[in-house]
Design an enzyme around this catalytic site. Structure first.
Site, PDB file in Angstrom:
ATOM      1  N   GLN A  13      30.681   4.652  34.927  1.00 16.34           N
ATOM      2  CA  GLN A  13      30.550   5.447  36.062  1.00 16.34           C
ATOM      3  C   GLN A  13      31.975   6.074  36.417  1.00 16.34           C
ATOM      4  OE1 GLN A  13      30.330   3.432  39.831  1.00 16.34           O
ATOM      5  NE2 GLN A  13      29.331   4.846  40.955  1.00 16.34           N
ATOM      6  N   TYR A 143      32.379 -12.096  37.418  1.00 16.74           N
ATOM      7  CA  TYR A 143      32.663 -10.549  37.466  1.00 16.74           C
ATOM      8  C   TYR A 143      34.126 -10.761  38.559  1.00 16.74           C
ATOM      9  CZ  TYR A 143      33.613  -5.774  38.946  1.00 16.74           C
ATOM     10  OH  TYR A 143      34.226  -4.609  39.209  1.00 16.74           O
TER      11      TYR A 143
HETATM   12  N1  SER Z   1      30.919  -2.092  42.640  1.00 15.92           N
HETATM   13  C1  SER Z   1      31.055  -3.154  41.504  1.00 15.92           C
HETATM   14  C2  SER Z   1      29.977  -3.938  41.981  1.00 15.92           C
HETATM   15  O1  SER Z   1      29.220  -4.153  42.671  1.00 15.92           O
HETATM   16  C3  SER Z   1      32.300  -4.125  42.244  1.00 15.92           C
HETATM   17  O2  SER Z   1      33.394  -3.682  41.673  1.00 15.92           O
HETATM   18  O3  SER Z   1      29.725  -4.719  40.746  1.00 15.92           O
END
Ligand code: SER
Length: 316
Positions: A13, A143
Protein backbone atom coordinates in the site's frame (compact mmCIF):
# COMPACT_ATOMS: atom_id res chain seq x y z
CA UNK A 1 24.40 14.05 -5.06
CA UNK A 2 22.71 11.49 -7.29
CA UNK A 3 20.62 9.14 -5.21
CA UNK A 4 20.22 5.42 -5.83
CA UNK A 5 17.19 4.24 -3.92
CA UNK A 6 15.93 0.74 -3.20
CA UNK A 7 12.32 0.35 -2.05
CA UNK A 8 11.76 -3.08 -0.50
CA UNK A 9 8.12 -4.14 -0.37
CA UNK A 10 7.31 -1.95 -3.37
CA UNK A 11 4.04 -3.74 -4.20
CA UNK A 12 2.35 -2.81 -0.94
CA UNK A 13 0.00 0.00 0.00
CA UNK A 14 2.78 2.46 0.87
CA UNK A 15 5.38 1.06 -1.54
CA UNK A 16 3.26 1.52 -4.65
CA UNK A 17 2.79 5.21 -3.90
CA UNK A 18 6.30 5.83 -2.64
CA UNK A 19 7.99 4.32 -5.72
CA UNK A 20 5.84 6.55 -7.87
CA UNK A 21 6.71 9.66 -5.84
CA UNK A 22 10.44 8.86 -5.66
CA UNK A 23 10.64 8.15 -9.39
CA UNK A 24 9.05 11.54 -10.11
CA UNK A 25 11.64 13.25 -7.95
CA UNK A 26 14.84 11.30 -8.73
CA UNK A 27 14.13 9.79 -12.13
CA UNK A 28 12.84 6.29 -12.85
CA UNK A 29 16.25 4.62 -13.22
CA UNK A 30 17.42 5.81 -9.80
CA UNK A 31 14.62 4.03 -7.94
CA UNK A 32 14.74 0.24 -7.79
CA UNK A 33 11.41 -1.23 -6.80
CA UNK A 34 11.70 -4.65 -5.14
CA UNK A 35 9.29 -7.17 -3.73
CA UNK A 36 8.95 -10.87 -3.03
CA UNK A 37 6.07 -11.04 -5.54
CA UNK A 38 5.67 -10.07 -9.20
CA UNK A 39 5.73 -6.30 -9.64
CA UNK A 40 2.39 -4.59 -9.16
CA UNK A 41 0.79 -3.00 -12.19
CA UNK A 42 1.54 0.54 -11.01
CA UNK A 43 5.33 -0.01 -10.92
CA UNK A 44 5.83 -2.70 -13.57
CA UNK A 45 6.60 -0.47 -16.52
CA UNK A 46 7.88 2.64 -14.83
CA UNK A 47 11.42 1.61 -13.83
CA UNK A 48 13.76 -1.14 -12.58
CA UNK A 49 12.45 -4.02 -10.47
CA UNK A 50 14.22 -6.75 -8.47
CA UNK A 51 12.82 -9.78 -6.70
CA UNK A 52 13.88 -9.59 -3.05
CA UNK A 53 13.15 -11.74 -0.04
CA UNK A 54 14.40 -9.89 3.04
CA UNK A 55 14.75 -13.19 4.88
CA UNK A 56 17.14 -14.51 2.22
CA UNK A 57 20.38 -12.88 3.32
CA UNK A 58 22.39 -13.86 0.24
CA UNK A 59 19.75 -12.54 -2.13
CA UNK A 60 19.45 -9.28 -0.18
CA UNK A 61 23.24 -8.87 0.02
CA UNK A 62 23.49 -9.34 -3.73
CA UNK A 63 20.93 -6.58 -4.33
CA UNK A 64 22.83 -4.15 -2.08
CA UNK A 65 26.10 -5.06 -3.80
CA UNK A 66 24.65 -4.72 -7.28
CA UNK A 67 22.95 -1.36 -6.77
CA UNK A 68 25.07 0.28 -4.04
CA UNK A 69 22.08 2.26 -2.76
CA UNK A 70 22.37 5.65 -1.10
CA UNK A 71 18.89 5.27 0.41
CA UNK A 72 16.81 2.24 1.36
CA UNK A 73 13.12 2.15 2.24
CA UNK A 74 12.17 -1.13 3.96
CA UNK A 75 8.39 -1.51 3.73
CA UNK A 76 8.04 -5.32 3.67
CA UNK A 77 6.02 -6.39 6.71
CA UNK A 78 3.11 -8.47 7.93
CA UNK A 79 0.40 -6.19 9.33
CA UNK A 80 -1.73 -6.45 12.46
CA UNK A 81 -4.62 -8.69 11.42
CA UNK A 82 -2.62 -11.18 9.35
CA UNK A 83 0.09 -11.13 12.02
CA UNK A 84 -2.35 -12.57 14.55
CA UNK A 85 -3.01 -15.50 12.22
CA UNK A 86 0.70 -16.14 11.63
CA UNK A 87 2.44 -14.76 14.72
CA UNK A 88 5.85 -16.46 14.36
CA UNK A 89 6.06 -15.64 10.69
CA UNK A 90 5.13 -12.00 11.36
CA UNK A 91 7.79 -11.72 14.05
CA UNK A 92 10.41 -13.31 11.81
CA UNK A 93 9.67 -11.20 8.74
CA UNK A 94 9.22 -7.91 10.62
CA UNK A 95 12.27 -8.38 12.86
CA UNK A 96 14.83 -10.46 11.00
CA UNK A 97 14.08 -8.59 7.78
CA UNK A 98 14.77 -5.28 9.52
CA UNK A 99 18.02 -6.47 11.09
CA UNK A 100 19.28 -7.80 7.74
CA UNK A 101 18.61 -4.43 6.12
CA UNK A 102 20.20 -2.45 8.99
CA UNK A 103 23.33 -4.64 8.83
CA UNK A 104 23.70 -4.28 5.06
CA UNK A 105 23.00 -0.55 5.30
CA UNK A 106 25.99 -0.28 7.65
CA UNK A 107 28.16 -2.58 5.48
CA UNK A 108 27.39 -0.71 2.25
CA UNK A 109 27.47 2.74 3.89
CA UNK A 110 23.91 3.63 2.92
CA UNK A 111 23.33 7.33 3.72
CA UNK A 112 19.73 7.06 4.89
CA UNK A 113 17.29 4.28 5.76
CA UNK A 114 13.52 4.63 6.15
CA UNK A 115 11.50 2.04 8.03
CA UNK A 116 7.83 2.51 8.98
CA UNK A 117 6.49 2.08 12.47
CA UNK A 118 2.84 2.33 13.46
CA UNK A 119 0.27 3.45 16.03
CA UNK A 120 0.21 -0.30 16.81
CA UNK A 121 3.24 0.22 19.09
CA UNK A 122 0.79 1.52 21.70
CA UNK A 123 -1.31 -0.78 23.85
CA UNK A 124 -4.20 -0.91 26.30
CA UNK A 125 -2.28 0.94 29.05
CA UNK A 126 -1.08 3.75 26.79
CA UNK A 127 -3.08 7.00 27.15
CA UNK A 128 -5.92 6.65 24.62
CA UNK A 129 -6.43 10.29 23.72
CA UNK A 130 -3.74 12.57 22.37
CA UNK A 131 -1.28 9.73 22.94
CA UNK A 132 2.14 11.30 23.57
CA UNK A 133 5.44 10.37 21.94
CA UNK A 134 6.75 8.94 25.22
CA UNK A 135 4.42 6.94 27.44
CA UNK A 136 3.60 3.41 28.62
CA UNK A 137 3.71 1.10 25.61
CA UNK A 138 2.34 -2.41 26.01
CA UNK A 139 1.28 -3.51 22.50
CA UNK A 140 -0.52 -6.85 22.55
CA UNK A 141 -0.34 -7.79 18.86
CA UNK A 142 2.71 -9.44 17.32
CA UNK A 143 2.72 -6.70 14.70
CA UNK A 144 2.67 -4.03 17.43
CA UNK A 145 5.51 -5.46 19.48
CA UNK A 146 7.56 -6.23 16.39
CA UNK A 147 7.25 -2.54 15.45
CA UNK A 148 8.14 -1.44 18.99
CA UNK A 149 11.20 -3.72 19.03
CA UNK A 150 12.05 -2.50 15.53
CA UNK A 151 12.02 1.09 16.76
CA UNK A 152 14.49 0.13 19.47
CA UNK A 153 16.75 -1.53 16.85
CA UNK A 154 16.63 1.57 14.64
CA UNK A 155 17.64 3.84 17.50
CA UNK A 156 20.32 1.32 18.50
CA UNK A 157 21.89 1.28 15.02
CA UNK A 158 21.83 5.07 14.98
CA UNK A 159 23.62 5.24 18.33
CA UNK A 160 26.05 2.34 17.86
CA UNK A 161 26.80 2.55 14.15
CA UNK A 162 25.88 6.13 13.24
CA UNK A 163 23.33 4.78 10.74
CA UNK A 164 20.92 7.53 9.68
CA UNK A 165 17.63 5.68 10.20
CA UNK A 166 14.36 7.59 10.15
CA UNK A 167 10.88 6.39 11.00
CA UNK A 168 7.26 7.42 11.43
CA UNK A 169 4.49 5.82 13.46
CA UNK A 170 1.89 5.93 10.69
CA UNK A 171 -1.80 6.09 11.56
CA UNK A 172 -4.16 3.97 9.41
CA UNK A 173 -3.46 4.89 5.79
CA UNK A 174 -6.12 5.60 3.16
CA UNK A 175 -5.32 5.68 -0.54
CA UNK A 176 -6.82 4.68 -3.88
CA UNK A 177 -3.76 3.51 -5.86
CA UNK A 178 -3.13 0.33 -3.85
CA UNK A 179 -4.98 -1.86 -1.41
CA UNK A 180 -3.98 -2.27 2.23
CA UNK A 181 -2.42 -5.60 3.12
CA UNK A 182 -4.27 -7.14 6.06
CA UNK A 183 -4.45 -4.55 8.81
CA UNK A 184 -7.05 -3.37 11.30
CA UNK A 185 -7.52 0.03 9.67
CA UNK A 186 -8.25 -1.51 6.24
CA UNK A 187 -11.98 -0.86 6.66
CA UNK A 188 -11.38 2.80 5.87
CA UNK A 189 -10.20 1.83 2.37
CA UNK A 190 -12.61 -1.07 1.75
CA UNK A 191 -15.57 1.19 2.52
CA UNK A 192 -14.84 3.37 -0.53
CA UNK A 193 -14.50 0.39 -2.89
CA UNK A 194 -17.76 -1.11 -1.66
CA UNK A 195 -19.58 2.23 -1.70
CA UNK A 196 -18.80 2.57 -5.40
CA UNK A 197 -19.40 -1.10 -6.29
CA UNK A 198 -22.43 -1.91 -4.13
CA UNK A 199 -23.63 1.29 -2.49
CA UNK A 200 -23.23 -0.34 0.94
CA UNK A 201 -20.60 -1.68 3.30
CA UNK A 202 -20.47 -3.92 6.37
CA UNK A 203 -17.81 -2.55 8.69
CA UNK A 204 -15.78 -5.08 10.68
CA UNK A 205 -15.15 -2.38 13.30
CA UNK A 206 -18.00 -1.13 15.45
CA UNK A 207 -19.81 2.16 14.80
CA UNK A 208 -18.00 4.21 17.45
CA UNK A 209 -14.46 2.86 17.06
CA UNK A 210 -12.30 5.98 16.69
CA UNK A 211 -8.83 5.50 15.18
CA UNK A 212 -6.17 7.89 13.88
CA UNK A 213 -6.07 7.85 10.07
CA UNK A 214 -4.21 9.68 7.33
CA UNK A 215 -4.58 10.21 3.60
CA UNK A 216 -1.81 8.66 1.55
CA UNK A 217 -0.80 11.97 -0.05
CA UNK A 218 -0.11 13.34 3.44
CA UNK A 219 1.71 10.14 4.45
CA UNK A 220 4.01 10.21 1.42
CA UNK A 221 4.69 13.92 1.89
CA UNK A 222 5.49 13.28 5.57
CA UNK A 223 7.88 10.48 4.61
CA UNK A 224 9.73 12.58 2.05
CA UNK A 225 9.82 15.61 4.38
CA UNK A 226 11.30 13.49 7.15
CA UNK A 227 13.88 11.98 4.79
CA UNK A 228 14.83 15.47 3.54
CA UNK A 229 15.09 17.05 7.00
CA UNK A 230 18.59 17.98 8.19
CA UNK A 231 19.90 15.18 10.41
CA UNK A 232 20.74 17.62 13.22
CA UNK A 233 17.11 18.75 13.53
CA UNK A 234 15.89 15.22 14.31
CA UNK A 235 15.62 14.49 18.02
CA UNK A 236 13.92 11.11 17.60
CA UNK A 237 15.65 8.08 16.09
CA UNK A 238 13.03 5.54 17.12
CA UNK A 239 9.89 6.74 15.26
CA UNK A 240 7.89 9.96 15.18
CA UNK A 241 4.23 10.06 16.22
CA UNK A 242 1.98 11.34 13.41
CA UNK A 243 -1.58 12.27 14.33
CA UNK A 244 -3.51 12.37 11.07
CA UNK A 245 -7.19 12.78 11.86
CA UNK A 246 -9.32 10.61 14.09
CA UNK A 247 -12.77 9.39 13.09
CA UNK A 248 -15.19 6.50 13.56
CA UNK A 249 -16.82 4.30 10.89
CA UNK A 250 -20.05 6.25 11.53
CA UNK A 251 -18.38 9.58 10.85
CA UNK A 252 -16.74 8.23 7.69
CA UNK A 253 -20.07 6.83 6.47
CA UNK A 254 -21.77 10.20 7.10
CA UNK A 255 -19.12 11.91 5.00
CA UNK A 256 -19.60 9.42 2.15
CA UNK A 257 -23.38 9.97 2.36
CA UNK A 258 -22.89 13.69 1.70
CA UNK A 259 -21.61 12.67 -1.77
CA UNK A 260 -23.55 9.39 -2.19
CA UNK A 261 -26.85 9.94 -0.31
CA UNK A 262 -27.98 6.31 -0.77
CA UNK A 263 -24.87 4.79 0.75
CA UNK A 264 -25.68 2.46 3.67
CA UNK A 265 -23.36 1.15 6.38
CA UNK A 266 -23.94 -1.85 8.64
CA UNK A 267 -21.75 -3.43 11.30
CA UNK A 268 -20.48 -6.99 11.73
CA UNK A 269 -21.56 -8.69 14.92
CA UNK A 270 -18.06 -9.63 15.89
CA UNK A 271 -14.62 -9.59 14.38
CA UNK A 272 -11.17 -10.29 15.86
CA UNK A 273 -9.91 -6.95 14.53
CA UNK A 274 -12.19 -5.11 16.99
CA UNK A 275 -10.00 -6.11 19.96
CA UNK A 276 -6.92 -4.88 18.11
CA UNK A 277 -8.56 -1.53 17.35
CA UNK A 278 -9.68 -1.22 20.98
CA UNK A 279 -6.08 -1.56 22.16
CA UNK A 280 -4.85 1.31 19.96
CA UNK A 281 -4.97 5.09 20.56
CA UNK A 282 -8.01 7.09 19.53
CA UNK A 283 -5.96 10.19 18.80
CA UNK A 284 -2.26 11.05 18.70
CA UNK A 285 -0.04 13.97 19.72
CA UNK A 286 2.50 14.70 16.97
CA UNK A 287 4.11 17.84 18.38
CA UNK A 288 7.66 16.45 17.92
CA UNK A 289 7.13 16.03 14.17
CA UNK A 290 5.73 19.58 13.99
CA UNK A 291 8.65 21.02 15.92
CA UNK A 292 11.54 18.97 14.44
CA UNK A 293 10.66 18.91 10.74
CA UNK A 294 7.73 21.28 10.34
CA UNK A 295 5.01 18.65 9.86
CA UNK A 296 1.53 19.91 9.00
CA UNK A 297 -1.49 17.85 7.89
CA UNK A 298 -3.38 18.84 4.72
CA UNK A 299 -6.25 16.39 4.19
CA UNK A 300 -9.21 16.47 6.58
CA UNK A 301 -12.07 13.94 6.41
CA UNK A 302 -14.16 15.76 3.75
CA UNK A 303 -11.05 16.19 1.55
CA UNK A 304 -10.08 12.51 1.91
CA UNK A 305 -13.61 11.36 1.09
CA UNK A 306 -13.97 13.55 -1.98
CA UNK A 307 -10.54 12.63 -3.35
CA UNK A 308 -10.99 8.89 -2.74
CA UNK A 309 -14.38 8.77 -4.48
CA UNK A 310 -13.26 10.89 -7.42
CA UNK A 311 -10.15 8.82 -8.13
CA UNK A 312 -11.50 5.36 -7.35
CA UNK A 313 -14.49 5.96 -9.60
CA UNK A 314 -12.10 6.19 -12.55
CA UNK A 315 -10.44 2.84 -11.92
CA UNK A 316 -13.10 0.45 -10.61
N1 SER B 1 -2.63 0.06 9.41
C1 SER B 1 -1.90 -0.93 10.15
C2 SER B 1 -2.76 -2.06 10.54
O1 SER B 1 -3.95 -1.86 10.63
C3 SER B 1 -1.33 -0.32 11.38
O2 SER B 1 -0.06 0.14 11.12
O3 SER B 1 -2.26 -3.10 10.80
Amino acid sequence: MTEKIIVIGANGQIGTELVNALRNIHGAEQVIASDINDPAYAIRNTGPFEFVNVLDKDNLHHIFQKHQPTQVYLLAAILSAVGEQRPKMAWDLNMTGLIHVLDFAVEFKVSKVFWPSSIAVFGPHSPQFNTPQYCVMDPNTVYGFSKLAGERWCEYYFNKHGLDVRSIRYPGLIGWRANPGGGTTDYAVHIFHEALKKGKYESFLSAETALPMMYMDDAIRATLDLMNAPAESLTIRSAYNLAGISFTPTQLAEEIKKIMPNFAISYAESDPRQAIADSWPKSIDDSYAQKDWGWKLEYDLPAITADMLTNLKKII
